[in-house]
Design an enzyme around this catalytic site. Structure first.
Site, PDB file in Angstrom:
ATOM      1  N   GLU A 162     -23.456   3.563  45.899  1.00 13.95           N
ATOM      2  CA  GLU A 162     -22.179   4.017  46.451  1.00 13.95           C
ATOM      3  C   GLU A 162     -22.194   5.511  46.758  1.00 13.95           C
ATOM      4  O   GLU A 162     -21.515   5.963  47.685  1.00 13.95           O
ATOM      5  CB  GLU A 162     -21.056   3.698  45.460  1.00 13.95           C
ATOM      6  CG  GLU A 162     -19.663   3.855  46.027  1.00 13.95           C
ATOM      7  CD  GLU A 162     -18.611   3.233  45.134  1.00 13.95           C
ATOM      8  OE1 GLU A 162     -17.564   3.850  44.953  1.00 13.95           O
ATOM      9  OE2 GLU A 162     -18.850   2.121  44.605  1.00 13.95           O
ATOM     10  N   ASP A 213     -20.816   0.719  42.814  1.00 15.89           N
ATOM     11  CA  ASP A 213     -20.184   0.649  41.499  1.00 15.89           C
ATOM     12  C   ASP A 213     -19.828  -0.788  41.150  1.00 15.89           C
ATOM     13  O   ASP A 213     -19.338  -1.541  42.002  1.00 15.89           O
ATOM     14  CB  ASP A 213     -18.925   1.517  41.460  1.00 15.89           C
ATOM     15  CG  ASP A 213     -19.255   3.003  41.341  1.00 15.89           C
ATOM     16  OD1 ASP A 213     -20.460   3.337  41.246  1.00 15.89           O
ATOM     17  OD2 ASP A 213     -18.326   3.823  41.337  1.00 15.89           O
ATOM     18  N   TYR A 264     -19.691   3.021  32.157  1.00 14.89           N
ATOM     19  CA  TYR A 264     -18.808   2.883  33.322  1.00 14.89           C
ATOM     20  C   TYR A 264     -17.341   3.004  32.914  1.00 14.89           C
ATOM     21  O   TYR A 264     -16.872   2.272  32.037  1.00 14.89           O
ATOM     22  CB  TYR A 264     -19.063   1.535  33.983  1.00 14.89           C
ATOM     23  CG  TYR A 264     -18.393   1.368  35.317  1.00 14.89           C
ATOM     24  CD1 TYR A 264     -18.776   2.148  36.397  1.00 14.89           C
ATOM     25  CD2 TYR A 264     -17.389   0.429  35.495  1.00 14.89           C
ATOM     26  CE1 TYR A 264     -18.168   1.990  37.638  1.00 14.89           C
ATOM     27  CE2 TYR A 264     -16.777   0.265  36.731  1.00 14.89           C
ATOM     28  CZ  TYR A 264     -17.169   1.053  37.801  1.00 14.89           C
ATOM     29  OH  TYR A 264     -16.570   0.903  39.018  1.00 14.89           O
TER      30      TYR A 264
END
Length: 490
Positions: free
Chosen positions: A8, A104, A301
């Site tokens: 990304e 992501d 994350y």
């Protein structure tokens, strides 16, 4: 043949390339070890605006509503044409036989990749890299377990549905209200319910009428006992006059042993809430700091709604806990024997597990991090240590007293085992914050039937308080409750 990995952001692509041995840098991608690694630079493809579907939609008219594109069409985001052409050229290379979606691991990342893939007209097989940490070991492990892209079709459709809902509500409702009221009135799927929440809270604050009340306070052997509320000041003063110098009798003493279990780990919303309370960070600041730490491989994350880890993470979690316990100010913790079991729950983890530090904290010099990132990382370390510590145990004591027919109550506690609160206290002390414990101190050893002569009594004045104005962090919680969600800023 080669696999093309599409991340990304450039920083993520660089980490993936380094971990997988694609060490040769070219214009717009990395190459090596049978891999090509490139990136999207956020959203490269956007929904077409209404005027591009039909010339008549360039003017706002009531008779043209509703505008319902079928099918929805997409265009390249302005200024990102070169990045898209780079990806299309790489997808079309004859030596590329598979595309790996490494955007992501969430709904928005899925959408970013799929729209580029569709716009490029690519039909090569898709595999999905789904990881929660940017550590080299996590990247390699994830790459060894790539999943079929078709497994994430529902996630893509969910993201597409959200995007279409934003477009349909935003375009049609904005035009409708603007035409009806002859002024530009922006209406949005998230914006409008948010504004309604603000207006409702503002009305409650504006219309709030504060009410005065009084409390009687007895001083007994250094402890304070408080009466029920008096709404009439004259009645409160009269009761105080009666009690002054009178005999006070202890009518009951109750003791109850209580246990506070360790807190759960952070999901994004609870992290944003506590970072706001402790550091004053907005929800966006917290997300930005967490995302940066994730890209620096120091945090897992951040866009997660889970507060648990999965069972296969138990050993890793144990290692990270011991590393976090060596980070100042936590290196001063005594008698710490972490328990991992309480933070493990496979059924409570959906896409991503809770936010925790990574093994990289052992090698990182935290003093070199920007202050916002350092504060956030220490906050996550604190929560991890607290979540793995023993329960906080105490004895709650409530004593009631009678004076001239009026009842008074004193509350206190006796700590039996500090448990996880010792870690919390050490962290707060490092921030020069007071401990989060407003349950009163230790009471004298009162006994039922005990009497006190010459009561000292005072009257204090208080007012009921209006609701507090919303902060953006409170909005994060409210939106989570009612099911509205902002578009990712990726």
């Amino acid at each position: 043949m080669s696999k093309l990995i599409i991340a990304e952001k450039p920083s993520v692509a660089k980490s993936i390339a380094s971990a997988l041995g694609a060490s040769s840098r070219a214009d717009g991608f990395y190459e090596g070890n049978g891999l090509l690694v490139s990136w999207c630079v956020g959203h490269l493809v956007s929904p077409m605006d209404a005027g591009s579907y039909d010339e008549r939609f360039k003017k706002w008219r009531y008779d043209d509503l509703p505008i319902l594109p079928e099918p929805f069409r997409y265009v390249l985001a302005p200024g990102k044409e070169d990045a898209f052409e780079n990806l299309r050229a790489l997808m079309n290379r004859p030596d590329v036989d598979t595309i790996v979606n490494a955007c992501d691991a969430g709904r928005e990342g899925e959408l970013i990749f799929r729209l580029v893939y569709e716009m490029a007209g690519c039909r090569k097989p898709i595999l999905r890299l789904w990881i929660s940490s940017m550590e080299d070991s996590a990247i390699r492990e994830g790459f060894s377990d790539l999943r079929p892209g078709a497994d994430y079709e529902a996630l893509y459709q969910s993201a597409l549905c959200r995007q279409k809902a934003d477009w349909l509500v935003g375009i049609n409702a904005t035009r409708l209200f603007s035409v009806l009221y002859h002024r530009t009135l922006n209406v949005g799927r998230v914006q409008t319910p948010t504004l309604a929440m603000m207006a409702d809270r503002d009305a409650k604050i504006t219309l709030f009428h504060k009410e005065k009340y009084h409390l009687l306070r007895l001083t007994l052997d250094g402890a304070e006992a408080v009466s029920e509320k008096f709404t009439d000041s004259a009645e409160a003063e009269q009761a105080a006059a009666m009690c002054k110098g009178a005999t006070v009798t202890c009518t009951s003493v109750t003791k109850e042993q209580k246990k506070e279990q360790p807190p759960k780990l952070y999901d994004l919303t609870t992290l944003q809430r506590e970072a706001n309370r402790l550091f004053g960070y907005t929800a966006k600041q917290t997300l930005d700091y967490a995302q940066s730490l994730y890209e620096k491989k120091l945090l897992t994350y951040p866009r997660t709604d889970s507060r648990y880890l999965t069972s296969d993470m138990a050993e890793t979690a144990s290692c990270v806990i011991h590393l976090a316990a060596k980070v100042p100010p936590f290196d001063g913790i005594s008698n710490f024997f972490p328990l991992v079991e309480a933070m493990i729950s496979d059924k409570d983890v959906s896409d991503h597990h809770a936010i925790i530090p990574t093994m990289e904290i052992e090698k990182a010099d935290l003093k070199l991090l920007p202050v916002g990132e350092r504060n956030l990382l220490l906050l996550v370390c604190c929560k991890l240590l607290c979540a793995s510590a023993e329960p906080y145990e105490y004895e709650a004591v409530t004593a009631t007293f009678d004076c001239c027919g009026h009842s008074f109550t004193a509350k206190g506690k006796r700590i039996l085992s500090e448990g996880w609160r010792e870690i919390d206290r050490i962290f707060r002390a490092s921030l020069k914050e007071k401990p989060a414990d407003g349950d009163g101190g230790t009471l004298p050893d009162f006994t039922e039937g005990q009497t006190f002569d010459g009561a000292e009594v005072s009257v204090t004045e208080h007012f009921t308080q209006p609701p507090k104005p919303y902060t953006d962090v409170i909005f994060c919680e409210r939106k989570e409750w009612i099911g509205i969600e902002e578009r990712s800023s990726a």
